[in-house]
Design a protein around this motif. Structure first.
Motif, PDB file in Angstrom:
ATOM      1  N   ARG A  15       0.694  -0.825  -0.133  1.00 34.60           N
ATOM      2  CA  ARG A  15      -0.240  -0.263  -0.086  1.00 34.60           C
ATOM      3  C   ARG A  15       0.937   0.906   0.350  1.00 34.60           C
ATOM      4  N   PHE A  16       0.937   2.320  -0.912  1.00 31.35           N
ATOM      5  CA  PHE A  16       1.739   3.045  -0.739  1.00 31.35           C
ATOM      6  C   PHE A  16       0.667   4.641  -0.880  1.00 31.35           C
ATOM      7  N   LEU A  17       0.943   5.344   0.165  1.00 30.97           N
ATOM      8  CA  LEU A  17      -0.367   6.380   0.131  1.00 30.97           C
ATOM      9  C   LEU A  17       0.834   7.960  -1.061  1.00 30.97           C
ATOM     10  N   PHE A  18      -0.094   7.907  -1.857  1.00 28.08           N
ATOM     11  CA  PHE A  18      -0.110   8.243  -3.298  1.00 28.08           C
ATOM     12  C   PHE A  18      -1.100  10.486  -3.163  1.00 28.08           C
ATOM     13  N   GLU A  19       0.484  10.411  -3.733  1.00 27.56           N
ATOM     14  CA  GLU A  19       0.415  12.205  -3.810  1.00 27.56           C
ATOM     15  C   GLU A  19       1.464  12.180  -5.269  1.00 27.56           C
ATOM     16  N   LEU A  20       0.865  13.354  -6.040  1.00 26.51           N
ATOM     17  CA  LEU A  20       1.896  13.640  -7.349  1.00 26.51           C
ATOM     18  C   LEU A  20       3.681  14.467  -7.132  1.00 26.51           C
ATOM     19  N   LYS A  21       3.762  14.231  -7.483  1.00 33.03           N
ATOM     20  CA  LYS A  21       5.549  14.876  -7.565  1.00 33.03           C
ATOM     21  C   LYS A  21       5.760  14.261  -6.277  1.00 33.03           C
ATOM     22  N   LYS A  22       5.812  13.189  -5.737  1.00 29.60           N
ATOM     23  CA  LYS A  22       5.813  12.640  -4.496  1.00 29.60           C
ATOM     24  C   LYS A  22       6.775  10.960  -4.125  1.00 29.60           C
ATOM     25  N   GLN A  23       6.949  11.451  -3.220  1.00 36.90           N
ATOM     26  CA  GLN A  23       7.875  10.019  -3.267  1.00 36.90           C
ATOM     27  C   GLN A  23       6.618   8.578  -2.245  1.00 36.90           C
ATOM     28  N   SER A  24       7.074   7.504  -2.030  1.00 38.26           N
ATOM     29  CA  SER A  24       6.083   6.708  -0.909  1.00 38.26           C
ATOM     30  C   SER A  24       6.503   5.844  -1.035  1.00 38.26           C
ATOM     31  N   SER A  25       6.666   5.353   0.572  1.00 35.52           N
ATOM     32  CA  SER A  25       7.747   3.911   0.976  1.00 35.52           C
ATOM     33  C   SER A  25       6.610   2.943   1.345  1.00 35.52           C
TER      34      SER A  25
END
Length: 302
Positions: A15-25
């Motif tokens: 599960r990734f927290l999706f935000e434009l132009k931002k990394q997620s781990s």
């Protein structure tokens, strides 16, 4: 082929927290369920989109291991927040004492006789929690219940009718009353500005999502640091193994060099002896010929 499960993987999906132009781990926890050394390798259908740290390793019997999957910053939001990316975790039993430096790609080849366990993880995208939004209903703003309740408690003068705390001093009450009188006087003179400021107060977004995002960013930084430390540890172990091998090769080279020196010395001695023997043979031959000539001359001319 074994019937027992080698690795237990948590969670079952990434599960990734999706935000434009931002990394997620996302962090994955692996447990070795067997009593043998197990090597694992992580693959993905989109290697340019994700970064896995570490992507392979060896887990000792009944021990655990963590790896982090980092989704690179994306510029386009997928339709309906649906993602078809998948991850494959391969695992197999390796000999006792095997290290990460000794791992090869042949360990996970399917054409070999080894048992290769494979588990797939799908990717799920989660949109960030949005702050409360005022939705228009018949031209008016739809407010939350607590805000509607506060609006009902406002007096016609525009000052909020909020009851003071139960335990306050008399001086605080006097100061509060003076402050309310000043506010009433100002708002009577600037009624339009007061309404404008009231609307701004109503439309102030909640700061809790910002705190959540900051907390998520700090968690991501912590996971990145943790993954970097694990990578550095693996590199140090590999460097130590390489140093040991180089030391062993150096000792072998020194030993071979000593043996070559000894052989060279023996060869020199043999060559010197042959030269001595070759130099003394003609002198002896000349002496014998001279002696024979003297004897023959004596007998021929007495």
């Amino acid at each position: 082929m074994t019937n027992t499960e080698l690795l237990q993987i948590q969670p079952a999906e990434l599960r990734f927290l999706f935000e434009l132009k931002k990394q997620s781990s996302c962090q994955v926890h692996i447990v070795n369920m067997s009593d043998q050394y197990v090597a694992f390798k992580v693959k993905t259908t989109s290697p340019k989109k994700y970064c896995v740290r570490p992507n392979l390793g060896i887990i000792k019997p009944n021990e655990t291991c963590d790896f982090t999957v980092i989704m690179q910053a994306q510029r386009i939001e997928p339709p309906d927040m649906q993602c078809k990316d998948k991850f494959l975790i391969q695992s197999t039993i390796v000999p006792f004492g095997t290290t990460e430096a000794e791992m090869t790609s042949d360990m996970f080849a399917k054409d070999s006789e080894k048992y290769i366990e494979e588990k797939k993880l799908r990717v799920v995208l989660i949109s960030p929690s949005s702050s409360p939004v005022l939705l228009p209903v018949n031209g008016d703003a739809k407010q939350e219940p607590n805000k509607v309740h506060m609006e009902k408690e406002r007096v016609p003068s525009g000052v909020e009718n909020i009851p003071p705390p139960l335990r306050v001093s008399e001086e605080f009450k006097v100061l509060e009353t003076a402050k309310n009188m000043e506010v009433e006087e100002d708002r009577r003179n600037e009624d339009v500005d007061a309404r404008h400021s009231e609307n701004e107060n109503v439309n102030v977004p909640d700061t809790e999502p910002k705190k959540d995002v900051a907390q998520l960013n700090s968690d991501e930084d912590y996971e990145q640091l943790k993954s970097r430390l694990s990578i550095m540890d693996s590199k140090l172990r590999a460097a130590e193994v390489t140093i040991l091998k180089l030391d062993e090769e150096r000792r072998m080279n020194i030993h071979e060099k000593d043996l070559l020196k000894k052989e060279l010395e023996v060869m020199r001695r043999k060559i010197d002896m042959r030269r001595v023997q070759a130099g003394g043979f003609p002198l002896l031959f000349v002496c014998m010929v001279a002696l024979v000539s003297v004897v023959l001359g004596y007998y021929i001319h007495p």
